[in-house]
Design an enzyme around this catalytic site. Structure first.
Site, PDB file in Angstrom:
ATOM      1  N   VAL A 153       0.864  -1.180   0.000  1.00  0.00           N
ATOM      2  CA  VAL A 153       0.000   0.000   0.000  1.00  0.00           C
ATOM      3  C   VAL A 153       0.896   1.223   0.000  1.00  0.00           C
ATOM      4  O   VAL A 153       2.049   1.168   0.431  1.00  0.00           O
ATOM      5  CB  VAL A 153      -0.954   0.030   1.218  1.00  0.00           C
ATOM      6  CG1 VAL A 153      -2.020  -1.033   1.093  1.00  0.00           C
ATOM      7  CG2 VAL A 153      -0.188  -0.132   2.513  1.00  0.00           C
ATOM      8  N   SER A 154       0.360   2.355  -0.459  1.00  0.00           N
ATOM      9  CA  SER A 154       1.204   3.524  -0.650  1.00  0.00           C
ATOM     10  C   SER A 154       1.335   4.396   0.593  1.00  0.00           C
ATOM     11  O   SER A 154       2.282   5.148   0.724  1.00  0.00           O
ATOM     12  CB  SER A 154       0.667   4.373  -1.810  1.00  0.00           C
ATOM     13  OG  SER A 154      -0.676   4.752  -1.551  1.00  0.00           O
ATOM     14  N   THR A 155       0.382   4.314   1.517  1.00  0.00           N
ATOM     15  CA  THR A 155       0.475   5.141   2.724  1.00  0.00           C
ATOM     16  C   THR A 155       0.081   4.311   3.936  1.00  0.00           C
ATOM     17  O   THR A 155      -0.575   3.278   3.825  1.00  0.00           O
ATOM     18  CB  THR A 155      -0.463   6.368   2.643  1.00  0.00           C
ATOM     19  OG1 THR A 155      -1.818   5.924   2.640  1.00  0.00           O
ATOM     20  CG2 THR A 155      -0.197   7.201   1.401  1.00  0.00           C
TER      21      THR A 155
END
Length: 202
Positions: free
Chosen positions: A9-11
């Protein structure tokens, strides 16, 4: 032959639950997880995941964009997996490089990536050629014009202002000012050398 999953996931606000569940349904016994932007080259768990894979294993991802930062990066990873006889399976895209259709898809991806690189190269060369035809050379335009360079050099020579203050006034970095100063000294030295040579020949 193990089935190993990779999730990203990016964050930190996003959750990996959806990807975990999807990967477990494929039979993944181990799942490596990263929290990092797709553009971020620093994905330590992906590194560990790729090292853990052995010949005959299958790497499973929820979506292809979880694995590669871009198309070229994805194709590079798939190519390395193929050389090691490791298969790749994507849940959302229903792609499995263990089958002929999955391999064909990635061959097409590779051809498209090469086509894109060639187009960029051709456009760059065409742009440079057009610039040369208009009397311009490639590369960035100078940060300061001739008048500004002359003024900056005079201010650096007078030392009434610090280099940091001069750089702020002209909106350039200190390294740019030092480069201009070095270029000016080289030009002056060439002028002196040329005068000496002309006098010697006289």
């Amino acid at each position: 032959m193990a089935i190993i999953g990779y999730a990203r996931v990016s964050t930190v606000e996003q959750t990996l639950d959806l990807q975990r569940d999807a990967l477990k349904e494929t039979g993944a016994t181990t799942i490596y997880e990263d929290t990092a932007s797709g553009k971020n080259a620093d994905r330590p768990e992906l590194v560990h995941c790729l090292k853990a894979l052995r010949e005959g294993d299958t790497l499973v991802v929820w979506r292809l964009d979880r694995l590669g930062r871009n198309l070229q990066d994805l194709i590079r990873i798939v190519g390395e997996l193929d050389e090691r006889s490791v298969k790749l399976r994507s849940v959302k895209e229903s792609i499995d490089t263990g089958g002929s259709v999955g391999r064909l898809v990635f061959h097409l991806f590779g051809a498209l990536a090469e086509f894109e690189r060639e187009l960029i190269r051709e456009r760059t060369l065409a742009g440079l050629e057009a610039a040369r035809a208009r009397g311009r050379r490639g590369g960035r335009p100078p940060a300061l014009d001739a008048k500004q360079r002359k003024a900056a050099l005079a201010m650096m020579k007078n030392r009434d202002m610090s280099v940091a203050e001069i750089s702020r006034q002209f909106g350039v970095s200190r390294s740019t000012l030092y480069s201009i100063q070095s270029a000016s000294k080289r030009e002056a030295n060439r002028g002196i050398t040329g005068n000496i040579q002309r006098r010697a020949c006289a």
